[in-house]
Design a protein around this motif. Sequence first.
Motif, PDB file in Angstrom:
ATOM      1  N   ILE A  39     -26.588   6.022 -36.249  1.00 12.60           N
ATOM      2  CA  ILE A  39     -27.020   5.137 -35.167  1.00 12.60           C
ATOM      3  C   ILE A  39     -25.834   4.551 -34.392  1.00 12.60           C
ATOM      4  CG2 ILE A  39     -28.197   2.959 -34.656  1.00 12.60           C
ATOM      5  CD1 ILE A  39     -30.237   3.612 -36.775  1.00 12.60           C
ATOM      6  N   PRO A  40     -24.752   4.106 -35.076  1.00 17.32           N
ATOM      7  CA  PRO A  40     -23.615   3.575 -34.308  1.00 17.32           C
ATOM      8  C   PRO A  40     -22.950   4.597 -33.387  1.00 17.32           C
ATOM      9  CG  PRO A  40     -23.498   2.836 -36.586  1.00 17.32           C
ATOM     10  CD  PRO A  40     -24.578   3.880 -36.523  1.00 17.32           C
ATOM     11  N   MET A  41     -23.195   5.909 -33.616  1.00 20.85           N
ATOM     12  CA  MET A  41     -22.618   6.923 -32.738  1.00 20.85           C
ATOM     13  C   MET A  41     -23.123   6.794 -31.300  1.00 20.85           C
ATOM     14  SD  MET A  41     -22.660  10.243 -35.281  1.00 20.85           S
ATOM     15  CE  MET A  41     -22.107  11.373 -34.013  1.00 20.85           C
ATOM     16  N   TYR A  42     -24.236   6.090 -31.130  1.00 23.53           N
ATOM     17  CA  TYR A  42     -24.746   5.825 -29.790  1.00 23.53           C
ATOM     18  C   TYR A  42     -23.711   5.077 -28.956  1.00 23.53           C
ATOM     19  CZ  TYR A  42     -27.781   3.810 -26.188  1.00 23.53           C
ATOM     20  OH  TYR A  42     -28.344   3.429 -24.988  1.00 23.53           O
ATOM     21  N   GLY A  43     -22.904   4.238 -29.613  1.00 25.44           N
ATOM     22  CA  GLY A  43     -21.904   3.446 -28.901  1.00 25.44           C
ATOM     23  C   GLY A  43     -20.719   4.237 -28.409  1.00 25.44           C
ATOM     24  N   VAL A  44     -20.620   5.513 -28.780  1.00 26.71           N
ATOM     25  CA  VAL A  44     -19.496   6.334 -28.325  1.00 26.71           C
ATOM     26  C   VAL A  44     -19.483   6.450 -26.804  1.00 26.71           C
ATOM     27  CG1 VAL A  44     -18.636   8.712 -28.303  1.00 26.71           C
ATOM     28  CG2 VAL A  44     -19.235   7.631 -30.464  1.00 26.71           C
ATOM     29  N   MET A  45     -20.637   6.277 -26.194  1.00 30.91           N
ATOM     30  CA  MET A  45     -20.715   6.432 -24.742  1.00 30.91           C
ATOM     31  C   MET A  45     -19.832   5.429 -23.994  1.00 30.91           C
ATOM     32  SD  MET A  45     -24.307   4.648 -23.546  1.00 30.91           S
ATOM     33  CE  MET A  45     -25.332   5.791 -24.440  1.00 30.91           C
ATOM     34  N   LYS A  55     -23.200  -6.416 -18.949  1.00 30.50           N
ATOM     35  CA  LYS A  55     -24.001  -5.358 -18.346  1.00 30.50           C
ATOM     36  C   LYS A  55     -24.641  -4.440 -19.386  1.00 30.50           C
ATOM     37  CE  LYS A  55     -21.276  -5.184 -14.083  1.00 30.50           C
ATOM     38  NZ  LYS A  55     -20.440  -4.334 -13.208  1.00 30.50           N
ATOM     39  N   GLY A  56     -24.036  -4.328 -20.567  1.00 30.78           N
ATOM     40  CA  GLY A  56     -24.605  -3.507 -21.625  1.00 30.78           C
ATOM     41  C   GLY A  56     -24.297  -2.030 -21.472  1.00 30.78           C
ATOM     42  N   PHE A  57     -24.908  -1.227 -22.364  1.00 28.41           N
ATOM     43  CA  PHE A  57     -24.638   0.211 -22.390  1.00 28.41           C
ATOM     44  C   PHE A  57     -25.127   0.919 -21.126  1.00 28.41           C
ATOM     45  CE2 PHE A  57     -24.709  -0.761 -26.974  1.00 28.41           C
ATOM     46  CZ  PHE A  57     -23.500  -0.193 -27.352  1.00 28.41           C
ATOM     47  N   GLN A 273      -8.788  -7.445 -30.636  1.00 29.67           N
ATOM     48  CA  GLN A 273      -7.988  -8.595 -30.224  1.00 29.67           C
ATOM     49  C   GLN A 273      -7.852  -8.699 -28.700  1.00 29.67           C
ATOM     50  OE1 GLN A 273      -4.293  -8.201 -32.421  1.00 29.67           O
ATOM     51  NE2 GLN A 273      -5.198  -9.048 -34.281  1.00 29.67           N
ATOM     52  N   ASN A 274      -7.654  -7.567 -28.036  1.00 30.92           N
ATOM     53  CA  ASN A 274      -7.508  -7.575 -26.572  1.00 30.92           C
ATOM     54  C   ASN A 274      -8.813  -7.312 -25.831  1.00 30.92           C
ATOM     55  OD1 ASN A 274      -4.850  -7.939 -27.219  1.00 30.92           O
ATOM     56  ND2 ASN A 274      -4.146  -5.948 -26.503  1.00 30.92           N
ATOM     57  N   GLN A 275      -9.872  -7.014 -26.578  1.00 32.50           N
ATOM     58  CA  GLN A 275     -11.216  -6.827 -26.015  1.00 32.50           C
ATOM     59  C   GLN A 275     -11.276  -5.705 -24.980  1.00 32.50           C
ATOM     60  OE1 GLN A 275     -12.549 -10.644 -24.596  1.00 32.50           O
ATOM     61  NE2 GLN A 275     -12.512 -11.574 -26.629  1.00 32.50           N
ATOM     62  N   ARG A 276     -10.502  -4.653 -25.204  1.00 32.45           N
ATOM     63  CA  ARG A 276     -10.576  -3.457 -24.355  1.00 32.45           C
ATOM     64  C   ARG A 276     -11.440  -2.426 -25.090  1.00 32.45           C
ATOM     65  NH1 ARG A 276      -4.614  -1.754 -22.611  1.00 32.45           N
ATOM     66  NH2 ARG A 276      -5.858  -0.280 -21.373  1.00 32.45           N
ATOM     67  N   TYR A 277     -12.732  -2.660 -25.093  1.00 31.79           N
ATOM     68  CA  TYR A 277     -13.650  -1.901 -25.927  1.00 31.79           C
ATOM     69  C   TYR A 277     -13.719  -0.424 -25.529  1.00 31.79           C
ATOM     70  CZ  TYR A 277     -15.078  -6.685 -27.016  1.00 31.79           C
ATOM     71  OH  TYR A 277     -15.088  -8.005 -27.382  1.00 31.79           O
ATOM     72  N   SER A 278     -13.783  -0.166 -24.250  1.00 28.73           N
ATOM     73  CA  SER A 278     -13.903   1.230 -23.798  1.00 28.73           C
ATOM     74  C   SER A 278     -12.645   2.013 -24.124  1.00 28.73           C
ATOM     75  CB  SER A 278     -14.165   1.265 -22.288  1.00 28.73           C
ATOM     76  OG  SER A 278     -15.424   0.712 -21.983  1.00 28.73           O
ATOM     77  N   TYR A 279     -11.505   1.407 -23.920  1.00 31.64           N
ATOM     78  CA  TYR A 279     -10.226   2.071 -24.188  1.00 31.64           C
ATOM     79  C   TYR A 279     -10.094   2.388 -25.679  1.00 31.64           C
ATOM     80  CZ  TYR A 279      -5.149   2.875 -23.961  1.00 31.64           C
ATOM     81  OH  TYR A 279      -3.896   3.429 -24.036  1.00 31.64           O
ATOM     82  N   ALA A 280     -10.434   1.412 -26.522  1.00 33.77           N
ATOM     83  CA  ALA A 280     -10.341   1.603 -27.974  1.00 33.77           C
ATOM     84  C   ALA A 280     -11.337   2.653 -28.453  1.00 33.77           C
ATOM     85  CB  ALA A 280     -10.583   0.283 -28.691  1.00 33.77           C
ATOM     86  N   THR A 281     -12.534   2.669 -27.865  1.00 37.20           N
ATOM     87  CA  THR A 281     -13.532   3.666 -28.243  1.00 37.20           C
ATOM     88  C   THR A 281     -13.072   5.068 -27.890  1.00 37.20           C
ATOM     89  OG1 THR A 281     -15.319   2.066 -27.918  1.00 37.20           O
ATOM     90  CG2 THR A 281     -15.922   4.396 -27.937  1.00 37.20           C
TER      91      THR A 281
END
Length: 310
Positions: A39-45, A55-57, A273-281
């Motif tokens: 289920i968490p693989m959904y967040g890969v997007m 704004k969400g996914f 820590q830096n809240q760069r979620y897309s970059y880290a993903t």
Amino acid sequence: MGKALPLEQRSYWNRLAAQWDIQLMVIPALLMIFVFQYIPMYGVMIGFQDYSLFKGFLDSPWVGFKHFSAFFNDSDFSRVMRNTIVISFLKLLIGFPAPIILALMLNEVRKMFFKRFIQTISYLPHFISWVIVAQMVSSMLSTDNGSVNMLLVNFNLIEEPVSFLSLPQYFWSILVMADVWKGIGFGSIIYLAAIAGVNPQLYEAASIDGASRFKQMYLITIPTIMPVIIIFMILAIGNLLSAGFEDILLLESPAIREVSDVIDVYVYRIGIQNQRYSYATAIGLFKAVISIALLAAANYAARRSGNSLW
């Protein structure tokens, strides 16, 4: 009434129905894997988005491979990849054969009391958390009454205490030694179990032929447990980009970040820590793809020996 067919000759669904009670025991494990792994693989997007918590996914804008390109062109890329690969290779080179060697040595011990004592002592570090292990390492290497510095000074090997954890040239050695010390005993359990399955008559025949204990180990024990070694080697190669997280995070400091920054720690620092979620993903997805490729390549190479995962 006709005689019932043996279980192995029945159809797949009939075998499944005949073992319904055993299959029910598997369901909780499957559910856990599905909930926490799939289920968490959904967040890969979000690796392909400029993700926003507000704004969400679905409403975050899509940016394609922007974050992947940013990571490849980042000045930290070469440093992070170098540290990850070097630390992983050191752990593989030293940490992988260590449990095998310990298992082979314990198998040669004939005094059961001594053997069980060594097993207990070697297993114990596995149950100690990395927080405590890191504190133990820091205390031992401390410049203020640290046991290692005191020993080296008393033997006149150094003139004054050295801050080992603040010097980049010592970090990799300290990290690998701590990792081997913590995992060598527990890792040897599987190899000891494999050794226990070796036919004793092989040793008796070799002994009659005049083979020494070392030759018996080399000609009988190691070849017999080789399938187990190969399987774990495949898994280790698949995890080659997983240089570690807890151990490095707890032992590193800004002074040695040049040699301690690996992918997992870098993702934690950038993403959480830096809240760069897309970059880290995007970085995490890149690591996962490379790991799958390494696993498939290692499995393909091992298939020639007749031992592989699939």
